[in-house]
Design a protein around this motif. Structure first.
Motif, short mmCIF file in Angstrom:
data_model
loop_
_atom_site.label_atom_id
_atom_site.label_comp_id
_atom_site.label_asym_id
_atom_site.label_seq_id
_atom_site.Cartn_x
_atom_site.Cartn_y
_atom_site.Cartn_z
N LEU A 4 0.82 -1.21 0.00
CA LEU A 4 0.00 0.00 0.00
C LEU A 4 0.86 1.27 0.00
N GLN A 5 1.89 1.28 0.84
CA GLN A 5 2.71 2.50 0.93
C GLN A 5 3.42 2.78 -0.40
N LYS A 6 3.76 1.69 -1.13
CA LYS A 6 4.43 1.87 -2.42
C LYS A 6 3.43 2.43 -3.44
N ALA A 7 2.20 1.90 -3.39
CA ALA A 7 1.17 2.38 -4.32
C ALA A 7 0.89 3.86 -4.09
N ILE A 8 0.89 4.27 -2.83
CA ILE A 8 0.63 5.69 -2.53
C ILE A 8 1.80 6.55 -3.05
N ALA A 9 3.03 6.06 -2.77
CA ALA A 9 4.20 6.83 -3.21
C ALA A 9 4.24 6.92 -4.73
N LYS A 27 -5.19 7.61 7.95
CA LYS A 27 -5.63 8.55 6.90
C LYS A 27 -5.90 7.86 5.57
N VAL A 28 -5.66 6.53 5.53
CA VAL A 28 -5.75 5.84 4.23
C VAL A 28 -6.88 4.81 4.24
N LYS A 29 -7.69 4.86 3.16
CA LYS A 29 -8.75 3.87 3.01
C LYS A 29 -8.51 3.08 1.74
N VAL A 30 -8.81 1.77 1.82
CA VAL A 30 -8.78 0.94 0.61
C VAL A 30 -10.18 0.38 0.44
N ASN A 31 -10.78 0.65 -0.70
CA ASN A 31 -12.16 0.24 -1.00
C ASN A 31 -13.11 0.65 0.14
N HIS A 33 -12.47 1.13 3.33
CA HIS A 33 -12.13 0.72 4.71
C HIS A 33 -10.79 1.33 5.12
N VAL A 34 -10.77 1.85 6.36
CA VAL A 34 -9.50 2.40 6.87
C VAL A 34 -8.52 1.24 7.07
N ILE A 35 -7.30 1.43 6.57
CA ILE A 35 -6.26 0.40 6.72
C ILE A 35 -5.10 1.00 7.50
N THR A 36 -4.73 0.34 8.60
CA THR A 36 -3.58 0.85 9.35
C THR A 36 -2.43 -0.16 9.36
N GLU A 37 -2.67 -1.30 8.73
CA GLU A 37 -1.65 -2.35 8.72
C GLU A 37 -0.68 -2.12 7.56
N MET A 38 0.61 -2.12 7.90
CA MET A 38 1.62 -1.71 6.93
C MET A 38 1.82 -2.67 5.75
N LYS A 41 -1.40 -5.51 0.92
CA LYS A 41 -1.11 -5.49 -0.52
C LYS A 41 -2.35 -4.99 -1.27
N VAL A 42 -2.10 -4.24 -2.33
CA VAL A 42 -3.22 -3.75 -3.15
C VAL A 42 -2.96 -4.06 -4.62
N SER A 43 -4.05 -4.15 -5.38
CA SER A 43 -3.91 -4.38 -6.82
C SER A 43 -4.39 -3.12 -7.54
N PRO A 44 -4.12 -3.00 -8.84
CA PRO A 44 -4.54 -1.79 -9.56
C PRO A 44 -6.05 -1.57 -9.52
N LYS A 45 -6.81 -2.62 -9.22
CA LYS A 45 -8.28 -2.47 -9.18
C LYS A 45 -8.76 -1.82 -7.87
N ASP A 46 -7.95 -1.88 -6.82
CA ASP A 46 -8.37 -1.32 -5.53
C ASP A 46 -8.44 0.21 -5.59
N ILE A 47 -9.43 0.73 -4.86
CA ILE A 47 -9.56 2.20 -4.81
C ILE A 47 -8.92 2.69 -3.52
N ILE A 48 -7.89 3.51 -3.68
CA ILE A 48 -7.15 3.99 -2.51
C ILE A 48 -7.49 5.46 -2.29
N GLU A 49 -7.84 5.78 -1.05
CA GLU A 49 -8.12 7.17 -0.69
C GLU A 49 -7.12 7.64 0.36
N VAL A 50 -6.58 8.82 0.16
CA VAL A 50 -5.69 9.41 1.16
C VAL A 50 -6.32 10.73 1.57
N ASP A 51 -6.64 10.83 2.85
CA ASP A 51 -7.30 12.05 3.35
C ASP A 51 -8.56 12.37 2.55
N GLY A 52 -9.27 11.34 2.16
CA GLY A 52 -10.53 11.55 1.44
C GLY A 52 -10.38 11.73 -0.07
#
Ligand code: URA
Length: 244
Positions: A4-9, A27-31, A33-38, A41-52
């Motif tokens: 996830l952190q790589k996808a955000i970067a 501050k990060v949601k995937v599909n 849901h808030v995710i706090t676990e480092m 893993k995410v795929s290109p299909k997942d929707i990632i939100e940072v601060d909304g």
């Protein structure tokens, strides 16, 4: 799938380190849901939100710059000197591939593609870096032989794969030499010549791998072509690294 952190970067909004802080701070949601676990893993299909805000993957960009003297190869400088970033107009978080000194001119690649940067700088890939150096003194054969045999810098032996005396000014006791190296140790060319007794007064990188300065005046840049990027990627696949 990527972390996830790589996808955000790679969306270009922040660094991987800061992305980790954002995740930890909820501050990060995937599909949705808030995710706090480092390790998530995410795929290109997942929707990632940072601060909304939904993030999208940053387009990869590749530039070749003819670096002028008087610019540092870095994103910022605490001494307030001009940086090579000021010469390129982009909103992407690009960075230089390798380094040229403040007073060194010539071919410098910049990109936001870490894989491309790794291929170009990895020591096993033996990418040619060709420099034109102006030296104090007239380079002797023994010194050329030493440069080719290997010089010890920072506990490593580095070599010139090619050294060619291009021009001699007997009156001023200076000469111009073309030198090719594969490594990229800090101030390598200046230190190699210094070690054999010839201070460098001017240094220009003429070529790095397949990238030459053709068509670029000092301070000018161009985008690398798709073909050029594909050639660089092909080195990785073939484990075969031709130059020029
Ligand atoms: N070697 C140097 O000494 N300086 C550069 O800028 C690049 C290679």
């Amino acid at each position: 799938m990527e972390r996830l952190q790589k996808a955000i970067a790679s969306s270009g909004i922040t660094s991987r380190r800061k992305a980790e802080d954002l995740i930890k701070n909820g501050k990060v949601k995937v599909n949705g849901h808030v995710i706090t676990e480092m390790g998530t893993k995410v795929s290109p299909k997942d929707i990632i939100e940072v601060d909304g805000n939904i993030i999208s993957k940053e387009e990869k960009e590749y530039y070749l710059l003819n670096k002028p003297r008087g610019y540092i190869t870095s994103s910022s400088d605490e001494k307030g000197r001009k940086t090579v970033m000021e010469l390129i107009s982009t909103k992407s978080r690009i960075y230089p591939v390798g380094r040229l000194d403040y007073d060194t001119t010539g071919a410098l690649l910049l990109t936001n593609d870490g894989t491309f940067a790794n291929i170009m700088t990895h020591p096993n890939h033996s990418i040619d870096k060709v420099y034109l150096a102006k030296l104090e003194g007239i380079l002797k054969k023994e010194a050329i032989d030493r440069l080719k045999k290997g010089i010890e810098l920072d506990g490593k032996t580095v070599k010139a794969t090619r050294v060619k005396l291009k021009k001699v000014d007997s009156e001023k006791e200076t000469c111009i030499v073309e030198i090719t190296i594969h490594e990229g140790i800090n101030h390598q060319v200046k230190r190699m010549f210094e070690k054999v007794g010839y201070p460098v007064s001017k240094l220009k990188r003429q070529r790095v791998g397949i990238f030459t300065l053709e068509g670029l005046n000092s301070g000018e840049y161009r985008k690398c072509t798709l073909k050029e990027v594909q050639i660089v990627y092909s080195y990785k696949e073939k484990k075969n690294y031709p130059n020029g």
